[in-house]
Design a protein around this motif. Structure first.
Motif, PDB file in Angstrom:
ATOM      1  N   UNK A   1       6.833  61.354 -48.427  1.00 30.13           N
ATOM      2  CA  UNK A   1       6.294  61.845 -47.143  1.00 30.13           C
ATOM      3  C   UNK A   1       6.817  60.973 -46.006  1.00 30.13           C
ATOM      4  N   UNK A   2       6.792  61.582 -44.793  1.00 29.55           N
ATOM      5  CA  UNK A   2       7.123  60.800 -43.587  1.00 29.55           C
ATOM      6  C   UNK A   2       5.864  60.746 -42.743  1.00 29.55           C
ATOM      7  N   UNK A   3       5.439  59.554 -42.367  1.00 31.16           N
ATOM      8  CA  UNK A   3       4.215  59.451 -41.572  1.00 31.16           C
ATOM      9  C   UNK A   3       4.452  58.532 -40.378  1.00 31.16           C
ATOM     10  N   UNK A   4       3.707  58.806 -39.299  1.00 31.81           N
ATOM     11  CA  UNK A   4       3.753  57.910 -38.145  1.00 31.81           C
ATOM     12  C   UNK A   4       2.349  57.352 -38.002  1.00 31.81           C
ATOM     13  N   UNK A   5       2.233  56.040 -37.993  1.00 33.31           N
ATOM     14  CA  UNK A   5       0.931  55.386 -38.013  1.00 33.31           C
ATOM     15  C   UNK A   5       0.552  54.872 -36.636  1.00 33.31           C
ATOM     16  N   UNK A   6      -0.525  55.455 -36.080  1.00 34.42           N
ATOM     17  CA  UNK A   6      -1.014  55.013 -34.772  1.00 34.42           C
ATOM     18  C   UNK A   6      -1.406  53.549 -34.829  1.00 34.42           C
ATOM     19  N   UNK A   7      -2.149  53.176 -35.925  1.00 37.08           N
ATOM     20  CA  UNK A   7      -2.701  51.818 -35.957  1.00 37.08           C
ATOM     21  C   UNK A   7      -1.601  50.773 -36.171  1.00 37.08           C
TER      22      UNK A   7
ATOM     23  N   UNK B   1       7.883  57.301 -46.888  1.00 36.31           N
ATOM     24  CA  UNK B   1       7.192  56.727 -48.052  1.00 36.31           C
ATOM     25  C   UNK B   1       7.584  57.506 -49.313  1.00 36.31           C
ATOM     26  N   UNK B   2       7.998  56.748 -50.349  1.00 37.88           N
ATOM     27  CA  UNK B   2       8.260  57.365 -51.657  1.00 37.88           C
ATOM     28  C   UNK B   2       7.393  56.650 -52.684  1.00 37.88           C
ATOM     29  N   UNK B   3       6.777  57.409 -53.555  1.00 38.70           N
ATOM     30  CA  UNK B   3       5.945  56.783 -54.581  1.00 38.70           C
ATOM     31  C   UNK B   3       6.413  57.233 -55.971  1.00 38.70           C
ATOM     32  N   UNK B   4       6.374  56.277 -56.932  1.00 39.03           N
ATOM     33  CA  UNK B   4       6.834  56.552 -58.304  1.00 39.03           C
ATOM     34  C   UNK B   4       5.752  56.103 -59.289  1.00 39.03           C
TER      35      UNK B   4
ATOM     36  N   UNK C   1       1.271  52.650 -59.279  1.00 38.49           N
ATOM     37  CA  UNK C   1       2.244  53.429 -58.489  1.00 38.49           C
ATOM     38  C   UNK C   1       3.123  52.447 -57.722  1.00 38.49           C
ATOM     39  N   UNK C   2       4.416  52.695 -57.780  1.00 37.79           N
ATOM     40  CA  UNK C   2       5.340  51.886 -56.958  1.00 37.79           C
ATOM     41  C   UNK C   2       5.469  52.632 -55.625  1.00 37.79           C
ATOM     42  N   UNK C   3       5.172  51.901 -54.571  1.00 39.32           N
ATOM     43  CA  UNK C   3       5.075  52.512 -53.228  1.00 39.32           C
ATOM     44  C   UNK C   3       6.190  51.893 -52.371  1.00 39.32           C
ATOM     45  N   UNK C   4       7.208  52.725 -52.045  1.00 37.91           N
ATOM     46  CA  UNK C   4       8.366  52.211 -51.294  1.00 37.91           C
ATOM     47  C   UNK C   4       8.278  52.771 -49.870  1.00 37.91           C
TER      48      UNK C   4
END
Ligand code: ADP
Length: 541
Positions: A114-120, A128-131, A143-146
């Motif tokens: 996913x692509x996210x934009x974080x206000x905070x 973000x890629x998760x495996x 989960x590996x969170x890249x």
């Protein structure tokens, strides 16, 4: 024999022992290697983990970070990453977000993205890629969170989108027809104006050849040559005139320009063509030419009329004046005869009234009127000559010219006790005699229309404004009422019951001369306080 055998056996024994030792060494080495490999592998893995530019964390089932690489520590410097709750840290929320990739990977056992934009996090954007990391039963344990920071890329993409949008709006809103044409001469993109101009829809134009749709047959060769030239020179070809044709066959004149479009390697990939419908402009130009010709004719006619009026009317006028004087003289004679003694007094009385009043008054009216006509004719002749005289434009030293003008008024100024001041004057371009005439008329008027109630002051000043020389003749005279400030420039217009002499031509001549010079005259005035006449003239180089 026994000794021999024992020696051979010893040799064999030694050989066996050497082989055994070698085998043992191999086993030992293998064992040692086997003991060292996981440590090496682990170390190697950690190095790779830390060397990654992306932020990598390993999350357990409770979404706690159990491992983080150096990039992650660096990005969250000052924050305790290990043990932190992934959602709190990364997304600023307390619980998991259902559509977030780590949540999806835990629930589906599949990799997610996913692509996210974080206000905070200061509105930064992340890819973000998760495996999944599964145990032997296939259950996702971790989960590996890249995470990759793509804020820069997003900004570039946004700027690109905005610039594309601006370009699109410009392309569509431009009133000229704009088309992108491929190297075979087919439209690949056209704007609304192109569709409007040709009567085709945009869809009908795209893919079709320019020659088959838009260009009138007679101009086919011309445009082919021009386009070939544009491609050959690889730049832009100046404006060309082509006859364009609409879908229903109506032909119209256009101004057309072409330029090449290149790809990022500099290869020419397309041509861009811009066409403007100049039918209306051409029509206006023709109309202008027609009006100018008409004006020229009218102007010639006017000049002739002016000449005839001023010149040819003069001879009958001279006759009228001459014969009126003749009648005047004859009347004198009649008068003398009537005074003689032998004329009966009854006759004298009867003739006295018509001779002394009727005829005499009529004659004086006739003479006054002819004199007025004479003045008007002289003025007209002056104007007619002014329009015909050739002018020689030269650079004028206005200080010298003004000194000559002022000298001409020396007697008048002294006699009237007028203060006449001339300031610093910039040079200008003009005909010496005519510009002298302009300032002679203005200074002459300033003197003529002074207020007898106060000492006269006349000032001449100058300066530069918008690449023009502007001169001002200012007086403290009687001034001109607002309603007369424009009419005073009209022919034979005199204001009020002016007692001073004049033909009402001075300012008309000033304006006519300035028109011929590309200059202007205008005034500011306040009745009872004075007037300021401004004159602008070209400065030249
Ligand atoms: P003329 O002076 O022969 O009447 P002009 O064309 O020079 O003709 O001027 C037209 C009229 O403008 C004048 O009759 C006068 O009433 C007015 N006028 C011109 N110059 C001035 C001035 N400096 N001050 C006041 N009135 C002026």
């Amino acid at each position: 024999m026994k000794k021999q055998t024992s020696t051979k056996e010893k040799v064999n024994e030694l050989e066996r022992m050497r082989q055994r030792t070698a085998e043992l060494e191999k086993v030992d080495a293998k064992r040692k290697r086997a003991e060292e490999t996981p440590a090496l592998a682990a170390a190697h893995w950690q190095d790779t983990f830390d060397a990654m530019e992306d932020m990598v964390v390993i999350i357990d089932k409770d979404f706690h970070i159990v491992r983080a690489n150096r990039a992650m520590d660096k990005a969250f410097a000052g924050v305790k990453v290990l043990g932190a709750h992934c959602y709190e840290l990364m997304h600023g929320t307390e619980g998991p977000i259902p559509n977030c990739p780590s949540y999806q990977t835990f629930s589906s056992g599949e990799a997610a993205h996913a692509e996210v934009c974080e206000q905070h996090l200061g509105s930064r954007c992340f890819d973000i890629s998760t495996y999944p990391v599964k145990d032997n039963d296939g259950t996702v344990q971790q989960v590996v969170h890249v995470t990759r920071d793509i804020t820069g890329r997003k900004r570039v993409e946004k700027a690109l989108r905005e610039s594309e949008e601006k370009l699109r709006v410009t392309f569509e809103s431009i009133s000229d027809a704009v088309a992108v044409i491929d190297l075979e001469g087919r439209f690949t993109q056209v704007n609304e104006a192109a569709a409007r101009m040709t009567g085709y829809t945009k869809e009908e134009l795209v893919g079709r050849n320019v020659l088959d749709t838009m260009i009138a047959k007679k101009d086919h060769d011309k445009i082919v040559l021009d386009m070939a030239k544009t491609l050959e020179e690889g730049g832009a070809l100046g404006i060309r005139s082509y006859t364009l044709v609409t879908k229903d066959g109506r032909e119209f004149e256009s101004e057309f320009s072409t330029a090449v479009l290149r790809d990022s390697s500099g290869n020419v990939i397309n041509l861009i063509g811009v066409a403007r419908d100049v039918t209306e402009r051409k029509r206006a130009e023709k109309e202008r030419e027609r009006l100018l010709a008409e004006l020229e004719d009218k102007s010639k006619e006017m000049k002739q009329l002016l000449f005839v009026a001023s010149h040819d009317l003069r001879s009958p006028l001279v006759n009228i004046q001459g014969f009126t004087r003749e009648i005047e003289r004859s009347l004198q004679q009649v008068h003398s005869v009537l005074e003689e003694e032998d004329v009966p007094s009854a006759v004298k009385e009867k003739l006295a009234a018509p001779i002394e009043e009727g005829i005499a008054d009529s004659l004086s009216y006739i003479l006054a009127s002819t004199s007025k006509i004479d003045t008007l004719l002289t003025g007209l002749l002056k104007l007619s000559r002014l329009g015909q005289v050739a002018i020689t434009i030269e650079k004028l030293n206005m200080s010298e010219l003004m000194a000559e003008v002022v000298d001409g008024f020396e007697f008048q100024t002294k006699e009237a006790g007028v203060k006449l001041e001339v300031g610093k004057l910039p040079p200008c371009q003009g005909d010496k005699a005519q510009i002298n005439q302009v300032f002679s008329n203005l200074i002459g008027n300033a003197l003529k229309y002074l207020d007898p109630e106060r000492p006269g002051v006349i000032r001449v000043s100058g300066g530069k404004e918008d690449s023009k020389a502007v001169y001002t003749v200012e007086d403290n005279g009687i001034g001109i009422a607002p309603e007369h400030q424009e009419t005073v420039f009209q022919i034979f217009q005199r204001v009020g019951s002016s007692t001073s002499s004049g033909e009402g031509l001075g300012l008309t001549i000033v304006r006519r001369i300035l028109d011929r010079h590309g200059g202007k005259v205008w005034l500011e005035s306040e009745p009872g306080r004075g007037s300021r006449f401004h004159v602008s003239l070209p400065i030249g180089d």
